[in-house]
Design a protein around this motif. Structure first.
Motif, PDB file in Angstrom:
ATOM      1  N   GLN A 289       0.825  -1.195   0.000  1.00 16.85           N
ATOM      2  CA  GLN A 289       0.000   0.000   0.000  1.00 16.85           C
ATOM      3  C   GLN A 289       0.862   1.249   0.000  1.00 16.85           C
ATOM      4  O   GLN A 289       1.868   1.298   0.699  1.00 16.85           O
ATOM      5  CB  GLN A 289      -0.896   0.021   1.239  1.00 16.85           C
ATOM      6  CG  GLN A 289      -2.316  -0.291   0.916  1.00 16.85           C
ATOM      7  CD  GLN A 289      -2.947  -1.250   1.875  1.00 16.85           C
ATOM      8  OE1 GLN A 289      -2.323  -1.670   2.847  1.00 16.85           O
ATOM      9  NE2 GLN A 289      -4.180  -1.603   1.613  1.00 16.85           N
ATOM     10  N   THR A 290       0.437   2.233  -0.775  1.00 15.89           N
ATOM     11  CA  THR A 290       1.177   3.483  -0.853  1.00 15.89           C
ATOM     12  C   THR A 290       0.223   4.627  -0.555  1.00 15.89           C
ATOM     13  O   THR A 290      -0.760   4.799  -1.252  1.00 15.89           O
ATOM     14  CB  THR A 290       1.764   3.672  -2.261  1.00 15.89           C
ATOM     15  OG1 THR A 290       2.336   2.434  -2.670  1.00 15.89           O
ATOM     16  CG2 THR A 290       2.802   4.741  -2.274  1.00 15.89           C
ATOM     17  N   VAL A 291       0.506   5.374   0.500  1.00 20.69           N
ATOM     18  CA  VAL A 291      -0.354   6.492   0.878  1.00 20.69           C
ATOM     19  C   VAL A 291       0.480   7.768   0.840  1.00 20.69           C
ATOM     20  O   VAL A 291       1.477   7.864   1.544  1.00 20.69           O
ATOM     21  CB  VAL A 291      -0.905   6.301   2.304  1.00 20.69           C
ATOM     22  CG1 VAL A 291      -1.822   7.451   2.688  1.00 20.69           C
ATOM     23  CG2 VAL A 291      -1.626   4.978   2.436  1.00 20.69           C
ATOM     24  N   PRO A 292       0.108   8.746   0.018  1.00 23.00           N
ATOM     25  CA  PRO A 292       0.882   9.989  -0.016  1.00 23.00           C
ATOM     26  C   PRO A 292       0.797  10.714   1.333  1.00 23.00           C
ATOM     27  O   PRO A 292      -0.265  10.747   1.947  1.00 23.00           O
ATOM     28  CB  PRO A 292       0.196  10.822  -1.098  1.00 23.00           C
ATOM     29  CG  PRO A 292      -0.698   9.888  -1.822  1.00 23.00           C
ATOM     30  CD  PRO A 292      -1.021   8.770  -0.907  1.00 23.00           C
ATOM     31  N   MET A 293       1.899  11.284   1.758  1.00 26.61           N
ATOM     32  CA  MET A 293       1.943  12.041   3.006  1.00 26.61           C
ATOM     33  C   MET A 293       0.873  13.119   3.047  1.00 26.61           C
ATOM     34  O   MET A 293       0.246  13.367   4.056  1.00 26.61           O
ATOM     35  CB  MET A 293       3.296  12.741   3.101  1.00 26.61           C
ATOM     36  CG  MET A 293       4.260  12.274   4.121  1.00 26.61           C
ATOM     37  SD  MET A 293       3.690  11.271   5.417  1.00 26.61           S
ATOM     38  CE  MET A 293       5.142  10.298   5.663  1.00 26.61           C
ATOM     39  N   THR A 294       0.698  13.790   1.882  1.00 27.37           N
ATOM     40  CA  THR A 294      -0.233  14.915   1.841  1.00 27.37           C
ATOM     41  C   THR A 294      -1.668  14.482   2.091  1.00 27.37           C
ATOM     42  O   THR A 294      -2.521  15.302   2.367  1.00 27.37           O
ATOM     43  CB  THR A 294      -0.175  15.590   0.467  1.00 27.37           C
ATOM     44  OG1 THR A 294      -0.236  14.575  -0.526  1.00 27.37           O
ATOM     45  CG2 THR A 294       1.098  16.371   0.305  1.00 27.37           C
TER      46      THR A 294
ATOM     47  N   ILE B 103      -5.723   9.038  -4.147  1.00 23.22           N
ATOM     48  CA  ILE B 103      -5.242   9.335  -2.799  1.00 23.22           C
ATOM     49  C   ILE B 103      -4.578   8.131  -2.143  1.00 23.22           C
ATOM     50  O   ILE B 103      -3.981   8.250  -1.081  1.00 23.22           O
ATOM     51  CB  ILE B 103      -6.350   9.909  -1.883  1.00 23.22           C
ATOM     52  CG1 ILE B 103      -7.490   8.925  -1.690  1.00 23.22           C
ATOM     53  CG2 ILE B 103      -6.855  11.227  -2.415  1.00 23.22           C
ATOM     54  CD1 ILE B 103      -8.429   9.325  -0.578  1.00 23.22           C
ATOM     55  N   GLU B 104      -4.679   6.975  -2.748  1.00 23.50           N
ATOM     56  CA  GLU B 104      -4.010   5.791  -2.213  1.00 23.50           C
ATOM     57  C   GLU B 104      -3.856   4.806  -3.359  1.00 23.50           C
ATOM     58  O   GLU B 104      -4.756   4.660  -4.164  1.00 23.50           O
ATOM     59  CB  GLU B 104      -4.900   5.120  -1.167  1.00 23.50           C
ATOM     60  CG  GLU B 104      -4.567   5.429   0.242  1.00 23.50           C
ATOM     61  CD  GLU B 104      -5.547   4.741   1.164  1.00 23.50           C
ATOM     62  OE1 GLU B 104      -6.382   5.451   1.717  1.00 23.50           O
ATOM     63  OE2 GLU B 104      -5.489   3.507   1.297  1.00 23.50           O
ATOM     64  N   ALA B 105      -2.739   4.138  -3.387  1.00 23.38           N
ATOM     65  CA  ALA B 105      -2.574   3.120  -4.419  1.00 23.38           C
ATOM     66  C   ALA B 105      -2.190   1.815  -3.744  1.00 23.38           C
ATOM     67  O   ALA B 105      -1.537   1.822  -2.700  1.00 23.38           O
ATOM     68  CB  ALA B 105      -1.487   3.526  -5.399  1.00 23.38           C
ATOM     69  N   SER B 106      -2.607   0.709  -4.329  1.00 25.21           N
ATOM     70  CA  SER B 106      -2.202  -0.564  -3.747  1.00 25.21           C
ATOM     71  C   SER B 106      -1.884  -1.551  -4.856  1.00 25.21           C
ATOM     72  O   SER B 106      -2.397  -1.451  -5.963  1.00 25.21           O
ATOM     73  CB  SER B 106      -3.310  -1.116  -2.848  1.00 25.21           C
ATOM     74  OG  SER B 106      -4.392  -1.524  -3.627  1.00 25.21           O
ATOM     75  N   ALA B 107      -1.021  -2.477  -4.543  1.00 30.69           N
ATOM     76  CA  ALA B 107      -0.723  -3.575  -5.455  1.00 30.69           C
ATOM     77  C   ALA B 107      -0.740  -4.826  -4.605  1.00 30.69           C
ATOM     78  O   ALA B 107      -0.237  -4.809  -3.478  1.00 30.69           O
ATOM     79  CB  ALA B 107       0.639  -3.378  -6.095  1.00 30.69           C
ATOM     80  N   SER B 108      -1.342  -5.874  -5.072  1.00 28.93           N
ATOM     81  CA  SER B 108      -1.334  -7.086  -4.257  1.00 28.93           C
ATOM     82  C   SER B 108      -1.220  -8.309  -5.150  1.00 28.93           C
ATOM     83  O   SER B 108      -1.486  -8.247  -6.349  1.00 28.93           O
ATOM     84  CB  SER B 108      -2.598  -7.170  -3.403  1.00 28.93           C
ATOM     85  OG  SER B 108      -3.711  -7.390  -4.222  1.00 28.93           O
ATOM     86  N   GLN B 109      -0.804  -9.383  -4.523  1.00 27.42           N
ATOM     87  CA  GLN B 109      -0.586 -10.607  -5.288  1.00 27.42           C
ATOM     88  C   GLN B 109      -0.952 -11.790  -4.413  1.00 27.42           C
ATOM     89  O   GLN B 109      -0.378 -11.969  -3.337  1.00 27.42           O
ATOM     90  CB  GLN B 109       0.876 -10.680  -5.698  1.00 27.42           C
ATOM     91  CG  GLN B 109       1.133 -11.690  -6.770  1.00 27.42           C
ATOM     92  CD  GLN B 109       2.543 -11.646  -7.264  1.00 27.42           C
ATOM     93  OE1 GLN B 109       3.469 -11.512  -6.473  1.00 27.42           O
ATOM     94  NE2 GLN B 109       2.719 -11.783  -8.560  1.00 27.42           N
TER      95      GLN B 109
END
Lengths: 165, 516
Positions: free
Chosen positions: A102-107, B445-451
């Motif tokens: 998961q990647t969440v931008p700080m902003t 606002i959020e990205a995810s990658a899963s496997q």
């Protein structure tokens, strides 16, 4: 073939294994007791056969999942958890059967918080929650020192706002 | 800046709503039971009169006690007859503006205006239930003025502020900006819409409601039976009745569709997109181009057959009932036109062609996934064994369920496409219903990658995006090649939005305090 995504460095506490083992034992133990009670009551009072079959099937499945979630899952989950934050993103990676990145931008971070239940308190651990506009993500079982440092770091970095809000 | 009240038309609107809501009780107590002097009827009348008087008093007082004030950067609202409530809504939180003008308000040349924010709960929107059109324009200008000022402040060298300039800009109405009209619904569009939305079927529930309402008071059941037996007596009369009913249903459908989708106009200027529709009740939405979070294009099976599609703007504000589909760019456009329209309205977003297909391995993974619904359905069928006339035995039903599941999987595999290019990401998926989703990197606002374990074996993965909306819009694309998921992750971490330095937000407050 595994995904080649650069993963964050931070690991959660080794004690998490014990905490999860305990909490899963308690949780599954209670469920198993309920099933056992129902099965005993059923055979005493002669409930319908199909009801007994259903009870045995679900009880058996619960027992299997208890073995998995007490003996196997905590170890792998602890080993595979990674978290981290750079200037721009909070990154999390976890999962046993399905690996999640998961990647969440700080902003976009709206709040960070620490939480501690009775079990975690006993081991001096914290759960850190990062809330965004849409959801929240938890990093389980961080030692006190690391938890507080990480929280302050995110709180400092998340001050920046984006134009679109 | 002075405190203002809503237009007194607010009272008329509220009274109209009061009459509408209490009419049935009134008719019951004073018309149908007019001769009755039973205790409960008499008591009911007095209670009714008391309740109405209190409501009227409340309507007038709450109009009197509700005031608002436009500040440089926010709107302040005071309300409440006895316990006062103060609200401060900063303009930067306002995502879009919509208007709903019921026929009553239009008689007086008034409009309602709602400012939608991204917040949750009851304070999510600020509603001006009745204001003059000029006042509504003034409120919108205040919003625009604030935004322009902030954008300029961001561009200007820090330290050089012009507080004077800000204030004057808001008071003076800004020159009318040139609007481009992109789409106006013609008669043929309304006809198409009325048939495609099956609006003629809507006559049936309406009739049923009318019937049951009348039946409460008058016993029409017995009369209807006599009428039905009269109809059944003659084939000729019967077919004429059916034809008349069909005509009535179609006419009703067209009128209903015309009232809702008639005078549908989509226009835009440099800053905003405007959608308006409706003949009697006028509804409109005005959204900043920058606040459009994503685009969604939906093709239902029928629309696909006819080459139509519906493009929708995903925005943050939540809409009250009847308004939820206002962000649609006319639901019955030819697909090509819908795509062009998106390009015209949002210059920085373009639907991508030449999207990638899923690899063969994705089909294998999809076929191998455990068919939960089909299996549970089969178990249920096995125990239930439905026996209805014309319904085949359960093994046939189960077989049909399985083939349907796998067929849908295959269709979904065939339909799924993706593209990650420049600042844009686009997904298309769906078995029978097809949906295309397009957004910019900064809006995710959020990205995810899963496997999963199975995906790992076949070198595919799942990616997902989350966009602001209410509730948040989560989009997921399954089984694209692992390399593409890695590319998606890198693409997202190169995100580079415009930033406001920390502390910048606090500044307008200083000017506010010095003013008051």
């Amino acid at each position: 073939m595994e995904l080649d995504i650069r993963e964050p460095e931070g690991r959660i506490s080794k004690k998490a294994v014990t905490v999860w083992r305990l909490s899963n034992t308690i949780g599954h133990g209670i469920t198993l007791l309920v099933f056992a009670g129902l099965i005993i009551a059923g055979s005493r009072f002669g409930w319908w056969d199909w009801a007994m079959t259903v009870l045995w099937v679900f009880g058996g499945l619960t027992a299997l999942s208890a073995v998995y979630s007490v003996f196997i899952e905590p170890v792998i989950l602890q080993r595979t958890w990674r978290y981290g934050a750079d200037e721009e993103f909070v990154k999390l990676r976890h999962g046993v059967i399905t690996v999640q990145h998961q990647t969440v931008p700080m902003t976009k971070v709206q709040y960070v918080g620490l939480e501690q239940g009775p079990l975690l308190r006993k081991f001096g651990l914290y759960t850190l929650t990062v809330g965004t506009m849409g959801s929240n993500h938890s990093i389980p079982a961080l030692p006190e020192q690391e938890a507080k440092e990480f929280r302050n770091r995110i709180a400092r970095l998340a001050k920046i706002r984006e134009e679109d809000e | 800046m002075e405190n203002r009240r809503m237009h007194p038309g607010r009272i008329i609107l509220a009274l109209y709503e009061l009459i509408k809501n209490s009419a049935i009780v009134f008719i019951f107590l004073f018309v149908l039971r007019r001769g009755s002097d039973a205790g409960w009827v008499v008591a009911g009348r007095w209670i009714f009169i008391a309740a109405i008087s209190i409501s009227i008093l409340n309507i007038i007082l709450s109009w009197w006690r509700t005031t608002y004030r436009l500040e440089a950067d926010s709107v302040q609202i005071d309300s409440g007859v006895f316990s006062r409530k103060h609200r401060n809504v900063p303009f930067r939180r306002v995502q879009n503006v919509n208007r709903q003008v019921p026929a009553v308000l239009r008689l007086f040349g008034l409009t309602s205006l709602t400012l939608e924010t991204g917040a949750d709960g009851e304070d999510a929107s600020v509603k001006f239930p009745a204001v003059t059109k000029a006042e509504a324009a003034r409120i919108e200008e205040a919003l625009d003025g604030y935004r322009r000022e902030r954008m300029e402040a961001a561009r200007a060298v820090p330290g050089t502020e012009s507080v004077e300039g800000e204030a004057s800009e808001i008071q003076e109405p800004l020159p009318e900006k040139a609007r481009t009209v992109h789409f106006t619904a013609q008669l043929k569009d309304v006809l198409k819409a009325s048939f495609l939305s099956f609006s003629f079927i809507a006559l049936i529930p309406v009739l049923a409601t009318v019937y049951s309402n009348i039946d409460d008071f008058i016993d029409i059941e017995s009369r209807a039976e006599g009428f039905l037996s009269f109809l059944a007596g003659s084939g000729f009369v019967m077919s004429i009745t059916i034809a008349l009913f069909a005509l009535a249903a179609i006419a009703f459908g067209i009128i209903r569709t015309y009232l809702k989708y008639g005078r549908y106009i989509i226009s835009s200027d440099d800053e905003r997109i405007y959608i308006r529709r409706g003949v009697l009740t006028e509804q409109s939405l005005s959204v900043r181009k920058k606040n459009v979070q994503a685009i969604q294009i939906t093709e239902t099976p029928i629309k696909r057959l006819l080459g139509l599609a519906e493009a929708k703007l995903v925005t943050v504000g939540s809409f009250e009932d009847n308004l939820e589909d206002i962000s649609s760019l006319y639901p019955f456009l030819p697909k090509q036109r819908a795509v062009e329209l998106v390009g015209e309205l949002l210059p920085d977003v373009r639907l991508l062609d030449g999207m990638e297909r899923l690899p063969k391995a994705a089909l294998t993974v999809r076929m191998l996934r455990f068919p939960w619904i089909a299996v549970i359905g089969t178990i249920a069928l096995y125990f239930w064994r439905p026996e209805f006339p014309y319904v085949p035995d359960w093994p046939f039903l189960a077989a049909a369920l399985f083939s349907f599941t796998y067929l849908l999987r295959y269709f979904d595999y065939r339909n799924t496409r993706y593209a990650i290019r420049g600042p844009l990401v686009q997904f298309r998926k769906g078995g029978l219903w097809r949906e295309t989703f397009l957004t910019r990197r900064e809006k995710v606002i959020e990205a995810s990658a899963s496997q999963s374990w199975l995906q790992k074996r076949f070198g595919v993965a799942t990616i997902g995006t989350t966009n602001r909306a209410k509730p948040v819009h989560v989009e997921e694309l399954k089984d694209l090649p692992g390399a593409a998921a890695e590319q998606f992750d890198r693409w997202y971490t190169e995100r580079n939005p415009e930033l406001i330095p920390a502390g910048k937000e606090a500044e307008p407050w200083k000017t506010l305090q010095s003013e008051s």
